[in-house]
Design a protein around this motif. Sequence first.
Motif, short mmCIF file in Angstrom:
data_model
loop_
_atom_site.label_atom_id
_atom_site.label_comp_id
_atom_site.label_asym_id
_atom_site.label_seq_id
_atom_site.Cartn_x
_atom_site.Cartn_y
_atom_site.Cartn_z
N LYS A 29 0.79 -1.26 -0.01
CA LYS A 29 -0.17 -0.05 0.12
C LYS A 29 0.74 1.08 -0.09
O LYS A 29 0.55 2.30 -0.58
CB LYS A 29 -1.09 -0.07 1.21
CG LYS A 29 -2.28 -0.95 0.96
CD LYS A 29 -3.09 -0.87 2.36
CE LYS A 29 -4.05 -2.19 2.28
NZ LYS A 29 -4.81 -2.16 3.43
N ALA A 30 1.98 1.16 0.77
CA ALA A 30 2.92 2.34 0.92
C ALA A 30 3.43 2.50 -0.44
O ALA A 30 3.61 3.76 -1.05
CB ALA A 30 4.01 2.35 2.03
N ALA A 31 3.70 1.52 -1.01
CA ALA A 31 4.65 1.72 -2.37
C ALA A 31 3.61 1.99 -3.60
O ALA A 31 4.02 2.77 -4.19
CB ALA A 31 5.12 0.11 -2.72
N ASP A 32 2.46 1.72 -3.34
CA ASP A 32 1.50 2.28 -4.29
C ASP A 32 1.44 3.59 -4.35
O ASP A 32 1.34 4.37 -5.27
CB ASP A 32 0.04 1.28 -4.05
CG ASP A 32 -0.19 0.08 -4.65
OD1 ASP A 32 0.80 -0.37 -5.31
OD2 ASP A 32 -1.04 -0.57 -4.35
N LEU A 33 1.26 4.20 -3.10
CA LEU A 33 1.07 5.71 -3.00
C LEU A 33 2.57 6.27 -3.25
O LEU A 33 2.28 7.32 -3.72
CB LEU A 33 0.87 5.82 -1.27
CG LEU A 33 -0.46 5.39 -0.52
CD1 LEU A 33 -0.50 5.85 0.78
CD2 LEU A 33 -1.60 6.37 -1.47
N LEU A 34 3.43 5.50 -3.40
CA LEU A 34 4.75 6.18 -3.96
C LEU A 34 5.08 6.06 -5.40
O LEU A 34 5.80 6.55 -5.86
CB LEU A 34 6.14 5.70 -2.95
CG LEU A 34 6.31 6.21 -1.80
CD1 LEU A 34 7.21 5.18 -0.80
CD2 LEU A 34 6.60 7.52 -1.61
N GLY A 35 4.14 5.16 -5.93
CA GLY A 35 4.12 4.92 -7.40
C GLY A 35 5.23 3.77 -7.58
O GLY A 35 5.76 3.87 -8.59
N LEU A 36 5.73 3.08 -6.69
CA LEU A 36 6.42 1.93 -6.98
C LEU A 36 6.07 0.54 -7.30
O LEU A 36 4.93 0.16 -6.83
CB LEU A 36 7.60 1.78 -5.62
CG LEU A 36 8.03 3.01 -4.93
CD1 LEU A 36 8.83 2.64 -3.62
CD2 LEU A 36 9.31 3.63 -5.80
N ASP A 37 6.70 -0.01 -8.07
CA ASP A 37 6.42 -1.22 -8.44
C ASP A 37 7.26 -2.47 -7.65
O ASP A 37 8.23 -2.38 -7.86
CB ASP A 37 6.70 -1.59 -10.25
CG ASP A 37 6.22 -2.87 -10.44
OD1 ASP A 37 5.39 -3.65 -9.95
OD2 ASP A 37 6.56 -3.16 -11.71
N LEU A 38 6.33 -3.33 -7.13
CA LEU A 38 6.94 -4.14 -6.33
C LEU A 38 7.06 -5.77 -6.80
O LEU A 38 7.26 -6.80 -6.07
CB LEU A 38 6.30 -4.50 -5.00
CG LEU A 38 6.55 -3.03 -4.01
CD1 LEU A 38 5.69 -3.19 -2.70
CD2 LEU A 38 7.86 -2.55 -3.83
N THR A 39 6.67 -5.50 -8.37
CA THR A 39 6.48 -7.24 -8.63
C THR A 39 7.87 -7.83 -8.86
O THR A 39 8.62 -7.11 -8.93
CB THR A 39 5.68 -7.08 -10.10
OG1 THR A 39 6.48 -6.30 -10.74
CG2 THR A 39 4.24 -6.47 -9.94
N GLY A 40 7.93 -9.23 -8.75
CA GLY A 40 8.94 -9.91 -8.74
C GLY A 40 8.67 -11.58 -8.33
O GLY A 40 7.43 -12.00 -8.46
N ASP A 41 9.51 -12.23 -8.38
CA ASP A 41 9.47 -13.74 -8.37
C ASP A 41 9.40 -14.06 -6.72
O ASP A 41 10.39 -13.55 -6.18
CB ASP A 41 10.46 -14.53 -9.12
CG ASP A 41 10.55 -15.90 -8.85
OD1 ASP A 41 9.44 -16.55 -8.24
OD2 ASP A 41 11.27 -16.64 -9.07
#
Length: 95
Positions: A29-41
């Motif tokens: 949720k914090a990453a979404d607010l910062l516009g960060l993509d957390l996708t990965g394996d």
Amino acid sequence: MLHRAYRILAHGDHDYHGHRAKAMGQVHKAADLLGLDLTGDDKDHEKQVLSDDKLREARGYLQNVLGAAEVKSQKRISDHIVAAIKQIDIALRVH
């Protein structure tokens, strides 16, 4: 640091009564607010002892993120980071 903390949590052992996953949700949720993509394996999981150490490492990264200027000034983001840290603390006590 936020991405690294999330990756560490994602690779952790599942034996935390849902608190590891809740911490991941808060970081996301914090990453979404910062516009960060957390996708990965997220397929590789670790043994419990190593996982505990990694959760402590992720907690340290999140503490550092709280000190970042772009997070300090945005209460919604810092609230998610604080909530993630609380979930990690609970996770490390429950197993």
